[in-house]
Every structure is written in structure tokens, then in C-alpha cells.
Design a protein around this motif. Structure first.
Motif, mmCIF file in Angstrom:
data_model
loop_
_atom_site.group_PDB
_atom_site.id
_atom_site.type_symbol
_atom_site.label_atom_id
_atom_site.label_comp_id
_atom_site.label_asym_id
_atom_site.label_seq_id
_atom_site.Cartn_x
_atom_site.Cartn_y
_atom_site.Cartn_z
ATOM 1 N N VAL A 2 0.836 -1.189 0.000
ATOM 2 C CA VAL A 2 0.000 0.000 0.000
ATOM 3 C C VAL A 2 0.875 1.244 0.000
ATOM 4 O O VAL A 2 2.013 1.229 0.443
ATOM 5 C CB VAL A 2 -0.959 0.041 1.210
ATOM 6 C CG1 VAL A 2 -2.129 -0.887 0.983
ATOM 7 C CG2 VAL A 2 -0.247 -0.286 2.483
ATOM 8 N N GLN A 3 0.255 2.318 -0.476
ATOM 9 C CA GLN A 3 0.983 3.560 -0.637
ATOM 10 C C GLN A 3 1.605 4.034 0.685
ATOM 11 O O GLN A 3 2.732 4.487 0.722
ATOM 12 C CB GLN A 3 0.043 4.620 -1.215
ATOM 13 C CG GLN A 3 0.711 5.929 -1.562
ATOM 14 C CD GLN A 3 1.840 5.718 -2.543
ATOM 15 O OE1 GLN A 3 1.751 4.907 -3.465
ATOM 16 N NE2 GLN A 3 2.932 6.427 -2.349
ATOM 17 N N GLN A 4 0.851 3.899 1.793
ATOM 18 C CA GLN A 4 1.355 4.413 3.070
ATOM 19 C C GLN A 4 2.632 3.697 3.489
ATOM 20 O O GLN A 4 3.554 4.312 4.012
ATOM 21 C CB GLN A 4 0.300 4.260 4.172
ATOM 22 C CG GLN A 4 -0.792 5.312 4.149
ATOM 23 C CD GLN A 4 -1.852 5.007 3.097
ATOM 24 O OE1 GLN A 4 -1.870 3.914 2.531
ATOM 25 N NE2 GLN A 4 -2.707 5.953 2.815
ATOM 26 N N LYS A 6 4.763 2.300 1.496
ATOM 27 C CA LYS A 6 5.822 2.785 0.611
ATOM 28 C C LYS A 6 6.332 4.125 1.100
ATOM 29 O O LYS A 6 7.518 4.399 1.092
ATOM 30 C CB LYS A 6 5.267 2.945 -0.803
ATOM 31 C CG LYS A 6 5.533 1.778 -1.700
ATOM 32 C CD LYS A 6 5.206 2.173 -3.122
ATOM 33 C CE LYS A 6 5.276 0.970 -4.032
ATOM 34 N NZ LYS A 6 4.669 1.232 -5.319
ATOM 35 N N LYS A 68 -6.586 0.793 8.698
ATOM 36 C CA LYS A 68 -6.391 -0.665 8.725
ATOM 37 C C LYS A 68 -6.396 -1.203 7.286
ATOM 38 O O LYS A 68 -7.142 -2.113 6.941
ATOM 39 C CB LYS A 68 -7.520 -1.351 9.506
ATOM 40 C CG LYS A 68 -7.583 -0.950 10.978
ATOM 41 C CD LYS A 68 -8.548 -1.859 11.707
ATOM 42 C CE LYS A 68 -8.806 -1.431 13.125
ATOM 43 N NZ LYS A 68 -9.764 -0.306 13.202
ATOM 44 N N THR A 69 -5.624 -0.570 6.467
ATOM 45 C CA THR A 69 -5.678 -0.880 5.038
ATOM 46 C C THR A 69 -5.263 -2.305 4.729
ATOM 47 O O THR A 69 -4.350 -2.846 5.312
ATOM 48 C CB THR A 69 -4.763 0.064 4.258
ATOM 49 O OG1 THR A 69 -3.724 0.457 5.130
ATOM 50 C CG2 THR A 69 -5.513 1.254 3.784
ATOM 51 N N LYS A 70 -5.984 -2.869 3.793
ATOM 52 C CA LYS A 70 -5.649 -4.215 3.354
ATOM 53 C C LYS A 70 -4.508 -4.129 2.343
ATOM 54 O O LYS A 70 -4.315 -3.135 1.681
ATOM 55 C CB LYS A 70 -6.849 -4.852 2.660
ATOM 56 C CG LYS A 70 -7.917 -5.308 3.618
ATOM 57 C CD LYS A 70 -9.045 -5.908 2.803
ATOM 58 C CE LYS A 70 -10.370 -5.812 3.502
ATOM 59 N NZ LYS A 70 -11.484 -5.904 2.568
ATOM 60 N N LYS A 72 -2.880 -4.410 -0.995
ATOM 61 C CA LYS A 72 -3.446 -4.357 -2.340
ATOM 62 C C LYS A 72 -2.288 -4.278 -3.326
ATOM 63 O O LYS A 72 -1.349 -3.525 -3.136
ATOM 64 C CB LYS A 72 -4.342 -3.134 -2.470
ATOM 65 C CG LYS A 72 -5.342 -3.250 -3.586
ATOM 66 C CD LYS A 72 -6.280 -2.062 -3.549
ATOM 67 C CE LYS A 72 -7.195 -2.030 -4.735
ATOM 68 N NZ LYS A 72 -7.985 -0.804 -4.751
ATOM 69 N N ASP A 74 -0.033 -3.527 -6.634
ATOM 70 C CA ASP A 74 0.126 -2.466 -7.632
ATOM 71 C C ASP A 74 -0.570 -2.889 -8.906
ATOM 72 O O ASP A 74 -0.515 -4.042 -9.295
ATOM 73 C CB ASP A 74 1.622 -2.269 -7.937
ATOM 74 C CG ASP A 74 2.184 -1.120 -7.133
ATOM 75 O OD1 ASP A 74 1.391 -0.448 -6.458
ATOM 76 O OD2 ASP A 74 3.401 -0.912 -7.192
ATOM 77 N N LYS A 75 -1.225 -1.910 -9.539
ATOM 78 C CA LYS A 75 -1.914 -2.304 -10.771
ATOM 79 C C LYS A 75 -1.039 -2.079 -12.007
ATOM 80 O O LYS A 75 -1.522 -1.873 -13.098
ATOM 81 C CB LYS A 75 -3.233 -1.536 -10.896
ATOM 82 C CG LYS A 75 -3.070 -0.059 -10.721
ATOM 83 C CD LYS A 75 -4.349 0.677 -10.908
ATOM 84 C CE LYS A 75 -4.048 2.147 -10.709
ATOM 85 N NZ LYS A 75 -4.918 3.094 -11.104
ATOM 86 N N ASP A 76 0.273 -2.099 -11.795
ATOM 87 C CA ASP A 76 1.178 -1.914 -12.929
ATOM 88 C C ASP A 76 1.070 -3.069 -13.915
ATOM 89 O O ASP A 76 0.718 -4.184 -13.540
ATOM 90 C CB ASP A 76 2.625 -1.826 -12.443
ATOM 91 C CG ASP A 76 2.891 -0.492 -11.775
ATOM 92 O OD1 ASP A 76 2.303 0.498 -12.227
ATOM 93 O OD2 ASP A 76 3.660 -0.455 -10.809
#
Lengths: 159, 506
Positions: A2-4, A6, A68-70, A72, A74-76
Motif C-alpha cells: 500500500v501507498q502508506q 511505501k 487498517k488498510t488491506k 493491495k 500495484d496495478k502496474d
């Protein structure tokens, strides 16, 4: 990732950078004319980057917590090709460090052929085309730059 | 002066160079992953051996071609060739899907030209009086304007605000290496004398932009674009009627003004203006629901605005010597190599050069119209060149560019270092434009700060007493506060929307 998560890494990266600049800037003499000396901006930049990095890290930690992000993905597009990447970095480094010794034409030919081969998908490896391009182009570029644009390129052992 | 300037461009060699520049620019603009910035960076060394006017003409051609070329892939493939033509895909591709690709291309080309034209005219009429005002600026004013530019760039770049601000700081950090301004004290050279002169702009730019980008591309096997993916098209005339043209007048002028205005602001350019103009056109339209279905209005808004940013971006570069985006940063480098220092003095000392630049821009704009109109098939065919061949060749040209600038291996090693740095920064999702502009603006800010403090015997008061200085400092502060607030609101909104279940990526 997830972005956070990173962003936490990004924050640590820039924090180290900021602290390094700050520490290194203490070595600069304060010999000064009027106003601020040469150590002023380096220190300011070091402090600036460090503080913002801490903000980035704490923001990301906070967001990660409340959401509490799951996980996910990268959609690259396409899978990561670590081998291709490492091979082209190594090829680039050898290209640059052997450029002066072996000369522009030879090293460019080697580099072009190698890089095209590495980057091309397996079923697109047209060896004959690669050979023609990788010998023809560097030669053409060399003569164009040296004779038409009057710029120098390393001649190496051919020179 | 006006006449000398214009005549300097109107000769076969210069005109030919502009046409070559525009063609190469269009190719770089059209191919996804390659940008106008890359095109200018790679061709910069070629200009060293040319006369100043010729070199600059070539670079301006690249700039105009590079911004406009993106429309080809945006319409035919639904992939914007550059970020400047993102909004062109919204209506351009649906129109192509309806079998009107020729019309979409025609509209894109004509309005790129018309948008560019308005902005060049604004540049011609606005910059000389602005330069006269700028002549009176003191060190205090320059410092504040530079700080303003830096905050705008960092806060308006895409992605997170904090990361944009950090990226700007990293750029300033790179610029610290070498001797300090005024007293010549060597900083961060660690006794290595080759570092005394600091990093060159060219290796930094080519490294971050071209090498970094190619390394990032080498992570994944790219598939070549095949012929079947490209929409079929036929251009007859410009594809639209005089009546349709008349209906678009307001949209065209509004979008061009938006483009020019956004271009003048530092840090944002074509990649933002096309989207803003598109949204504005949609909001002002009597039939907003038709947007996105392949109507002319959308293409007109996007393509007028992105090309209009070019003229806008040149205003601060020419009048103040402060580049607003990465391409103008490189133009600054290109001009300085020829001993031309952009800024208010340029208008009085080398006035003919300013007029040559204006003339070259107009010629490049016309060249873009002609080349895209008649050469479309050729450009489309180039899209089929496989990426592994293209990127390998560009990597070689990066090395050529870095070496040819000063004939020293140090620059080539810098290229490698900045290439890896650019790759790392991209991986960590730091925006790159603030890095480049921090690198350029940092030293300008420091020089003017220290010069100002020397004049005032160390007092900071003049920075908030001079009217121009205080205005720019306040605007910088306000824009920063507004960005922080917006950023905060966005995060809050997103976290409310997502409750405890979703995730926010990118």
C-alpha cells in the motif's frame, strides 16, 4: 504494497539523506562576509529535509493505523523482471567505465547489442537486425558528431 | 532590432533546423515513455556547435513538437504520448472509435497551432514591458520570487505535498556540491577537485529523466504496439466545417488563456493545463453530458491549452531568467552555454535574440501544423518501432550527450549516478520536476539571499520591507497554506469514504 507503507520507506530514505547533509554541513567553515556564510544553506536544507521526512513518516503511520488498510497489489502492467533490470544496470555500468579505454564505437556496439537482447521479449530477438543496428548506429553517430557537429567522442583503441 | 531578430531566423539553415527540431519533437511526444524534456536534453549537446540563434531555434522546435506530438497516440491509441495530452484521449479516442479519427486528428492539429499562436502573441506583448519592470528588481525581490517559484513547484507537482516539498529540497541539496557563491568556499567536495565545479545541469537532467525512465522501463518487458491497435484514419481537409470552427471560438480562446496562464506559473505546465481547460470547457458547456462521447469541444480545449502553455512558460524564463518547468530549465542551460543570460537585461543588451526567439516560435508553430498534417502517416509508422530497440538507442545517445557537453568522463559517471538516483526517486514515488527546479533555483535563491544580506549588513528587514519582495513571499506562504489545507481535507475525505475497509492507493 500500500501507498502508506511505501511512503514510510520514502520517508526513511529522505530522513537519512537530510541528516547526512546536516552532519556534513558542520564541516563547513563559518568564515563569513556580512550576513550568512556558506554553511547556512546546507544546514537549512538538511534540517528542512529531515523535518519533512519525519512529517511524511508520521503521516503515513497515522493513515495506516486509522484505515487498517488491506494489502493491495500495484496495478502496474506485467510482472517485474528483476533479472532484466539488474542485467541492464550492469551493462550500463560496464559501458560507461570501459568507454574511455575501448572507445565509443566498440563499446556502444557491445552495449546496444546487449541491451536490445536483454530488453527484447524472447520471441522478438532478431539477432541479425540487432547486429546491423548495433554496429551501424554507433559508427554513424560517431562520424556525425565528430565531423558534422565538431564534438569529441572517445576514440579509444581505434583512435 | 526587431527586424534583425526576425531576419536571423529566416534563412534556409535555421528554418531547416526548426523543421528537424519539430519532427524529432513530434516523435518524442508521440511515443509513450518519451517526452519533450527528453528530446531537448538529448539534442542540447548538438546545439553547442551551432550558432546561438540556430541552436535555440532547434530547441524551441523540439519543445513545440514535443508538446503537440502527444495528440497522435492520444487519439489513435488512447494512450497519451505525453502527460500534456491526457485530456485529449477523453474525446479524441471516442471520436476515433466512431470512425472519425481523421477529423479528431485534424481538430487536434489545428487547435494545437491556434492555441500556440495565442500564447506566443501574449508572450510577445507581455514580456518586454514585464522585463522593463523586472530591471528594477533588487536581490531581495529576486530571492522572494525564487522562493515563490520553489514553493509553487513543490506544492503543485503531482502526488503528495510533503513528498513534493522534500523532492525540492533534494534538488537544492544536489546544487550544494561545488564552490559556494560569493566566497567560493568548496562544499561537499570531499577534497575531490572535479567536484569543485558542481554537477552539470545536463548530466543531471538526462540522468534523472532519460536514464531513470529507461531503467524503470527495463523492469518490464514492453510489448511493441502492433498495427491493429492503431485506429484507421483518413484526413480530408481539416475534417471540420467553418461553422464548427466558429462555434468553438470562445472555447478556443478560453482554453488558450488558461493554458498560457498556467504556463506562466512556475511548476505546472501542459500536463496540468490540458485537464483544467477540459474541465472548464465541460462546466461552461450547454451540453456537458456529451463530453467524453467524442465531441469536438473536448479536443479543442485540451489541445489549445497544452500548446498555449509553451508561450506562457517562456514568460518567466525570458523576463526573469527563472525557468518554470523542466523544458525551460533546459532551454536556460542551452542559452547560457552560448553566453546568453535570460533575464530583464537580455531585452536591452541582446534584444535581437529575444525577437529571434519570438520569430523561431512562430515558425516552429507553423512547422508543427505542416509536418503533422502532411507527415502523419510517417509519424504513425514510427510508433511500431519496438521499445527494446528505441530505448537502447536512447541510452547510447544519453551517454553521447553527457560526454559531448564537456568532453570529460566525470559527466558520464554523473549521468549514471543521477540515472540510478532518478530510478530510486521514481520507485519511492517522489516527483522529479521539483528536484530539477530545486537544483536550478536553489543557487539563485542562495546567491540573492547572501547578496541581499551583504547589502543590508545582515539585516533581514529589507526582505519584508520591499513591496515586490513582500508580495511574493506572502503569495508563497498563502499558496503553501492553501495546499496544506487542501491536502489535509483530501486525506480526511478519503479516510471517511473508506471507513475501515478500503484502501487508498496512489
Amino acid at each position: 504494497m500500500v501507498q502508506q507503507k511505501k511512503d514510510i520507506w520514502s520517508g526513511f530514505f529522505s530522513l537519512i539523506l537530510g541528516l547526512a547533509v546536516l552532519i556534513a554541513s558542520f564541516g563547513i567553515d563559518k568564515t563569513r562576509l556580512a550576513g550568512v556564510g556558506p554553511e547556512y544553506l546546507p544546514k537549512a536544507v538538511g534540517i528542512y529535509i529531515s523535518i519533512l521526512s519525519l512529517i511524511l513518516i508520521s503521516n503515513s503511520l497515522y493513515e495506516l493505523n486509522i484505515k487498517k488498510t488491506k494489502e493491495k497489489k500495484d496495478k502496474d502492467e506485467g510482472p517485474l523482471e528483476v533479472r532484466t533490470f539488474v542485467a541492464s544496470v550492469i551493462l550500463l555500468i560496464s559501458y560507461i567505465f570501459l568507454l574511455k579505454v575501448l572507445g565509443f564505437i566498440i563499446m556502444s556496439a557491445v552495449f546496444l547489442f546487449g541491451e536490445m537482447y536483454i530488453l527484447a521479449p524472447r520471441n522478438h530477438r532478431n539477432i541479425l537486425l540487432f547486429l546491423i543496428l548495433s554496429t551501424g548506429l554507433p559508427t554513424a553517430v560517431y562520424f556525425l558528431f565528430v565531423n558534422v557537429f565538431n564534438l569529441l567522442l572517445p576514440a579509444g583503441i581505434l583512435g | 532590432m526587431l527586424l534583425t531578430g526576425i531576419l536571423a531566423v529566416l534563412n534556409i539553415k535555421t528554418l531547416l533546423l526548426i523543421f528537424i527540431g519539430v519532427s524529432i519533437g513530434i516523435i518524442f511526444g508521440a511515443i509513450p515513455g518519451m517526452t519533450a524534456t527528453m528530446a531537448v536534453a538529448l539534442c542540447l549537446p548538438i546545439t553547442f556547435g551551432l550558432q546561438p540563434i540556430n541552436g535555440i531555434s532547434l530547441l524551441l522546435g523540439l519543445y513545440i513538437g514535443g508538446i503537440s506530438g502527444g495528440l497522435i497516440t492520444a487519439i489513435l491509441l488512447k494512450i497519451p504520448g505525453t502527460p500534456a495530452s491526457i485530456a485529449t484521449t477523453f474525446d479524441g479516442h471516442p471520436m476515433a472509435a466512431k470512425g472519425e479519427a481523421g477529423k479528431a486528428l485534424g481538430i487536434g492539429i489545428v487547435y494545437s497551432f491556434l492555441g500556440g499562436l495565442i500564447s506566443i502573441l501574449i508572450l510577445i506583448f507581455v514580456s518586454p514591458p514585464l522585463a522593463r519592470i523586472a530591471l528594477k528588481f533588487s536581490s531581495y525581490d529576486y530571492f522572494s520570487i525564487t522562493v515563490f517559484a520553489l514553493t509553487m513547484i513543490a506544492s503543485l507537482s503531482q502526488g503528495s505535498l510533503v513528498k513534493g516539498l522534500i523532492a525540492g529540497g533534494i534538488g537544492v541539496g544536489f546544487s550544494l556540491v561545488g564552490v559556494a557563491p560569493l566566497d567560493g568556499y568548496p562544499r561537499f567536495t570531499f577534497g575531490v577537485h572535479v567536484l569543485d565545479g558542481g554537477f552539470g545541469l545536463l548530466p543531471l537532467l538526462i540522468g534523472l529523466y532519460a536514464v531513470g525512465e529507461i531503467l524503470k522501463n527495463s523492469e518490464r518487458k514492453g510489448k511493441a504496439i502492433t498495427k491493429d491497435e492503431i485506429a484507421d484514419y483518413r484526413i480530408r481537409g481539416f475534417g471540420f466545417s467553418p461553422k464548427e470552427f466558429a462555434q468553438q471560438t470562445i472555447n478556443w480562446i478560453r482554453s488558450s488563456l488558461i493554458g498560457t496562464g498556467i504556463g506562466i506559473l512556475p511548476g505546472i505546465g501542459g500536463s496540468t493545463s490540458n485537464i483544467v481547460a477540459y474541465i472548464t470547457a465541460k462546466n461552461q458547456s450547454r451540453h456537458p453530458e456529451k463530453f467524453g462521447t467524442g465531441i469536438m469541444d473536448g479536443i479543442v480545449a485540451s489541445e489549445s491549452a497544452n500548446n498555449a502553455s509553451v508561450g506562457g512558460a517562456l514568460v518567466p524564463l525570458l523576463t526573469l531568467g527563472i525557468p518554470g518547468d523542466t523544458v525551460t530549465a533546459m532551454l536556460l542551460g542551452g542559452l547560457m552555454i552560448h553566453g546568453i543570460r535570460p533575464g530583464p537585461l537580455l531585452f536591452t543588451t541582446n534584444g535581437y535574440i529575444v525577437y529571434s526567439i519570438f520569430a523561431a516560435l512562430i515558425v516552429a508553430n507553423v512547422a508543427m501544423l505542416i509536418l503533422e498534417f502532411f507527415g502523419m502517416r510517417g509519424f504513425v509508422r514510427l510508433l511500431a518501432i519496438p521499445r527494446h530497440i528505441l530505448f537502447s538507442i536512447i541510452m547510447m545517445l544519453c551517454v553521447v550527450g553527457a560526454y559531448a557537453a564537456n568532453n570529460r568522463m566525470f559527466d558520464v559517471i554523473c549521468l549514471l549516478v543521477f540515472g540510478l538516483a532518478g530510478y530510486l526517486l521514481m520507485k519511492l514515488k517522489f516527483p522529479l520536476p521539483p528536484v530539477v527546479l530545486g537544483f536550478i533555483l536553489g543557487p539563485i535563491a542562495e546567491l540573492n539571499l547572501r547578496r541581499g544580506l551583504q547589502l543590508s549588513d545582515g539585516s533581514y528587514l529589507p526582505f519584508i520591507q520591499k513591496p515586490i519582495s513582500i508580495i511574493f513571499l506572502s503569495v508563497a506562504l498563502v499558496s503553501l497554506i492553501v495546499s496544506i489545507r487542501n491536502n489535509f481535507k483530501e486525506t480526511k475525505m478519503l479516510s471517511e469514504q473508506n471507513g475501515g475497509e478500503g484502501s487508498v492507493t496512489n
